[in-house]
Enzyme design. Structure first.
Site, PDB file in Angstrom:
ATOM      1  N   SER A  74       0.768  -1.186  -0.058  1.00 54.95           N
ATOM      2  CA  SER A  74       0.018   0.044   0.053  1.00 54.95           C
ATOM      3  C   SER A  74       0.912   1.359   0.039  1.00 54.95           C
ATOM      4  O   SER A  74       2.232   1.272   0.286  1.00 54.95           O
ATOM      5  CB  SER A  74      -0.691   0.030   1.129  1.00 54.95           C
TER       6      SER A  74
ATOM      7  N   GLU B  83       6.244  -0.665  -5.675  1.00 57.72           N
ATOM      8  CA  GLU B  83       5.098  -1.337  -6.502  1.00 57.72           C
ATOM      9  C   GLU B  83       4.063  -1.089  -5.503  1.00 57.72           C
ATOM     10  O   GLU B  83       3.798  -1.836  -4.687  1.00 57.72           O
ATOM     11  CB  GLU B  83       5.321  -2.698  -6.744  1.00 57.72           C
TER      12      GLU B  83
ATOM     13  N   CYS C 175      -3.436  -5.701  -8.103  1.00 60.32           N
ATOM     14  CA  CYS C 175      -2.817  -4.396  -8.167  1.00 60.32           C
ATOM     15  C   CYS C 175      -3.174  -3.729  -9.415  1.00 60.32           C
ATOM     16  O   CYS C 175      -3.715  -2.716  -9.757  1.00 60.32           O
ATOM     17  CB  CYS C 175      -1.351  -4.022  -7.659  1.00 60.32           C
TER      18      CYS C 175
HETATM   19  P1  NAP Z   1       0.286  -3.399   3.029  1.00 59.83           P
HETATM   20  O1  NAP Z   1      -0.646  -3.427   4.393  1.00 59.83           O
HETATM   21  O2  NAP Z   1       0.972  -2.254   2.660  1.00 59.83           O
HETATM   22  O3  NAP Z   1       1.053  -4.500   3.238  1.00 59.83           O
HETATM   23  C1  NAP Z   1       2.243  -4.959   2.426  1.00 59.83           C
HETATM   24  C2  NAP Z   1       3.536  -5.154   3.288  1.00 59.83           C
HETATM   25  O4  NAP Z   1       3.968  -4.258   3.817  1.00 59.83           O
HETATM   26  C3  NAP Z   1       3.079  -6.429   4.221  1.00 59.83           C
HETATM   27  O5  NAP Z   1       4.342  -7.163   4.389  1.00 59.83           O
HETATM   28  C4  NAP Z   1       2.875  -5.499   5.617  1.00 59.83           C
HETATM   29  O6  NAP Z   1       3.293  -6.043   6.662  1.00 59.83           O
HETATM   30  C5  NAP Z   1       4.131  -4.390   5.293  1.00 59.83           C
HETATM   31  N1  NAP Z   1       3.773  -3.438   5.831  1.00 59.83           N
HETATM   32  C6  NAP Z   1       2.694  -2.576   6.228  1.00 59.83           C
HETATM   33  N2  NAP Z   1       2.875  -1.429   6.777  1.00 59.83           N
HETATM   34  C7  NAP Z   1       4.207  -1.074   6.823  1.00 59.83           C
HETATM   35  C8  NAP Z   1       4.921  -0.137   7.388  1.00 59.83           C
HETATM   36  N3  NAP Z   1       4.312   0.861   7.930  1.00 59.83           N
HETATM   37  N4  NAP Z   1       6.108  -0.255   7.005  1.00 59.83           N
HETATM   38  C9  NAP Z   1       6.864  -1.495   6.573  1.00 59.83           C
HETATM   39  N5  NAP Z   1       6.165  -2.346   6.155  1.00 59.83           N
HETATM   40  C10 NAP Z   1       4.642  -2.482   6.337  1.00 59.83           C
HETATM   41  O7  NAP Z   1      -0.652  -3.755   1.738  1.00 59.83           O
HETATM   42  P2  NAP Z   1      -1.847  -4.665   1.400  1.00 59.83           P
HETATM   43  O8  NAP Z   1      -2.899  -3.877   1.734  1.00 59.83           O
HETATM   44  O9  NAP Z   1      -1.682  -6.072   2.293  1.00 59.83           O
HETATM   45  O10 NAP Z   1      -1.675  -4.803   0.044  1.00 59.83           O
HETATM   46  C11 NAP Z   1      -2.517  -4.342  -0.830  1.00 59.83           C
HETATM   47  C12 NAP Z   1      -1.967  -3.269  -1.547  1.00 59.83           C
HETATM   48  O11 NAP Z   1      -0.572  -3.671  -2.353  1.00 59.83           O
HETATM   49  C13 NAP Z   1      -2.761  -2.636  -2.624  1.00 59.83           C
HETATM   50  O12 NAP Z   1      -2.740  -1.459  -2.746  1.00 59.83           O
HETATM   51  C14 NAP Z   1      -2.449  -3.310  -3.738  1.00 59.83           C
HETATM   52  O13 NAP Z   1      -2.516  -2.414  -4.936  1.00 59.83           O
HETATM   53  C15 NAP Z   1      -0.801  -3.149  -3.633  1.00 59.83           C
HETATM   54  N6  NAP Z   1      -0.103  -3.965  -4.464  1.00 59.83           N
HETATM   55  C16 NAP Z   1       0.751  -3.454  -5.554  1.00 59.83           C
HETATM   56  C17 NAP Z   1       1.395  -4.355  -6.222  1.00 59.83           C
HETATM   57  C18 NAP Z   1       2.158  -3.881  -7.552  1.00 59.83           C
HETATM   58  O14 NAP Z   1       2.801  -4.470  -8.026  1.00 59.83           O
HETATM   59  N7  NAP Z   1       2.296  -2.486  -7.582  1.00 59.83           N
HETATM   60  C19 NAP Z   1       0.990  -5.848  -6.261  1.00 59.83           C
HETATM   61  C20 NAP Z   1       0.336  -6.097  -5.226  1.00 59.83           C
HETATM   62  C21 NAP Z   1      -0.255  -5.404  -4.284  1.00 59.83           C
HETATM   63  P3  NAP Z   1       1.983  -6.636   7.594  1.00 59.83           P
HETATM   64  O15 NAP Z   1       1.599  -7.888   6.776  1.00 59.83           O
HETATM   65  O16 NAP Z   1       3.114  -7.476   8.748  1.00 59.83           O
HETATM   66  O17 NAP Z   1       1.293  -5.411   8.019  1.00 59.83           O
END
Ligand code: NAP
Length: 454
Positions: free
Chosen positions: A207, A228, A262
């Site tokens: 995110s 990403e 995504c």
């Molecule tokens: P997320 O909450 O950001 O989690 C992704 C990863 O980041 C997890 O390992 C999470 O760990 C970690 N994380 C969360 N907060 C963090 C922080 N403040 N500092 C460091 N690490 C942190 O993402 P999500 O909501 O699960 O995933 C969905 C998002 O990802 C959507 O926006 C989607 O579009 C995007 N995405 C983008 C791509 C691309 O290729 N552009 C691909 C896939 C997904 P924890 O699980 O321990 O919180």
């Protein structure tokens, strides 16, 4: 967030893991440094031999690994098998292509000899999401290891079994001990790892807030990053398109992976002349999707990943409706056990509604009626995101205009957005920066050294 496996189809907590302590993390980083010293000296063909072994394990164990994926994050079993097989292809791509992408590039200058040389950086931290729990990791790990870097994986807290499985694959494939390790830690522990001088770079898929945090810490530490992040991709349908194909592809593009991709098509821009026809066909196509047990082979849509996501998407839909959106079909909680959400379509999205600008990370399509391609591109580009985009048209000038003017890291014509090891992948604007896959992906974590011999 607890590090645990919860089956999103039943809400049952299957297994909880003790997070790694700081001392365990420090030891892992130390091992990563030692492994890097070994791996950087392996000839590239040696690395390739082991990467092919990893690909073989992925292929041989696709069905077993797919069960773990489905159990942990809820995608359909068939989709999970396809994901693992794609990982084998990605690993083989880099086994075959790394030497070409990393060979010295002679540049003619006044020197006796001058060239670019691609050298590894060292341990790289990969912060990864759960939605493609194996593919997201392999598309980082395969190029990183082939370049001679080592990987430290901080995977999403809800896919620990996937995370440990990947570590084991690289171990069994014969990479040096410590070349690829999983750190079972929560997001709060990422800063400490990033600030460790032994960790040379970071990549995050996830995110915006997580990306911004990693990028700002790495900014202070002067470390390279690849981000990403999210997207709200446009999918444009013009009158000359093959409408049946556009609707079929658009439905898949919005709902695959239970709508949690995504690069899913999230906003559909449909020319006014074909709008009602497309809407009716999309409605029928969404209503035909079977929601249910992701392990069953005839299921199209499994549950959303967790309760948080289930509540968030439901609230996003409610807010859009409050702001004047009209429900064409679905887009609601199914009720009962499990985080099942009916795929749906909304139209008449108000410009002032949050839904106009935010990402909906679930199977909800937003339909927009447009008068012409200019209007479609203008609204598409008003998004803060710029990940990928798609257009269905058979007019060459419209294809060209979309390719030139859509603000996104990719434009797919008469096809849905996807990732392919042969092509770079990544976004612009708030979707992130840097590229994965292809030559760009393996060079992202290289020291591109200038060599000048007078
Ligand atoms: P997320 O909450 O950001 O989690 C992704 C990863 O980041 C997890 O390992 C999470 O760990 C970690 N994380 C969360 N907060 C963090 C922080 N403040 N500092 C460091 N690490 C942190 O993402 P999500 O909501 O699960 O995933 C969905 C998002 O990802 C959507 O926006 C989607 O579009 C995007 N995405 C983008 C791509 C691309 O290729 N552009 C691909 C896939 C997904 P924890 O699980 O321990 O919180």
């Amino acid at each position: 967030m607890a590090i645990q496996t919860q089956n999103p189809a039943t809400e049952e907590i299957i297994k909880t893991f003790e997070p790694h302590s700081d001392a365990q993390v420090d030891l892992a980083i130390a091992k990563s440094v030692v492994a890097h010293q070994e791996l950087r000296n392996w000839p590239i063909e040696e690395r390739a031999k082991h990467m092919r072994a990893a690909a073989k394990i992925l292929r041989d164990e696709a069905e077993g690994l797919a069960k773990i994926i489905t159990l942990e994050m809820g995608k359909t079993y068939l989709a999970a098998i396809a994901e693992v097989k794609k990982c084998a292809v990605g690993a083989e791509y880099y086994a075959d292509k790394a030497s070409e992408h990393l060979s010295d590039e002679i540049v003619k200058t006044e020197a006796k000899k001058s060239y670019r040389k691609y050298l590894p950086l060292g341990p790289v931290l990969a912060v990864m999401p759960w939605n493609y729990p194996i593919w997201q990791v392999i598309r980082f790990a395969a190029p990183a290891l082939m370049a001679g870097n080592t990987g430290l994986l901080k995977h999403a807290s809800n896919v620990p079994q996937c995370a440990l499985y990947i570590e084991d694959i690289f171990k069994r494939a014969g990479f040096p001990d410590g070349a690829f390790q999983t750190l079972l830690v929560g997001g709060a522990k990422v800063e400490r790892i990033l600030r460790d001088e032994r960790v040379r770079a970071a990549t995050l898929t996830g995110s915006e807030p997580a990306g911004a945090s990693v990028a700002s810490i790495c900014g202070e530490e002067i470390k390279p990053t690849v981000l990403e992040l999210g997207g709200s991709d446009a999918f444009i349908i013009m009158p000359s398109a093959d409408i049946e194909k556009a609707v079929e592809t658009g439905t898949t593009a919005r709902t695959q992976n239970n709508g949690q991709s995504c690069i899913a098509a999230k906003r559909f821009f449909v020319h006014t002349d074909i709008y009602e026809d497309v809407k009716a066909r999309m409605k029928a196509s969404f209503e035909a999707l079977k929601v249910g047990d992701p392990m069953k082979k005839d299921t199209d849509i499994g549950p959303l990943v967790n309760k948080g996501s289930y509540e968030e998407i439901s609230a996003q839909v409610d807010n859009a409706l409050k702001d004047g959106a009209i429900r064409v079909t679905g887009a609601e909680k199914r009720g009962g056990k499990g985080f099942f959400f009916t795929p749906g379509i909304l139209e008449n999205i108000s410009k002032d509604s949050k839904a106009y600008h935010e990402e909906i990370f679930g199977p909800v399509a937003l339909l927009f009626k447009v008068q012409n391609l200019d209007e479609a591109i203008t609204i598409a580009n008003s998004s803060p995101f710029g990940l990928s985009s798609a257009i269905f048209t058979n007019e060459a000038d419209e294809q060209e205009k979309a390719i030139n003017e859509l603000e996104a890291g990719g434009t797919f014509v008469n096809a849905m957005s996807g990732s392919n090891p042969h092509l770079p992948f990544g976004g612009i604007k708030r979707s992130g920066y840097g590229r994965e896959l292809a030559a760009e992906g393996i060079r992202a974590f290289c020291n591109i050294k200038t060599v000048y011999i007078a």
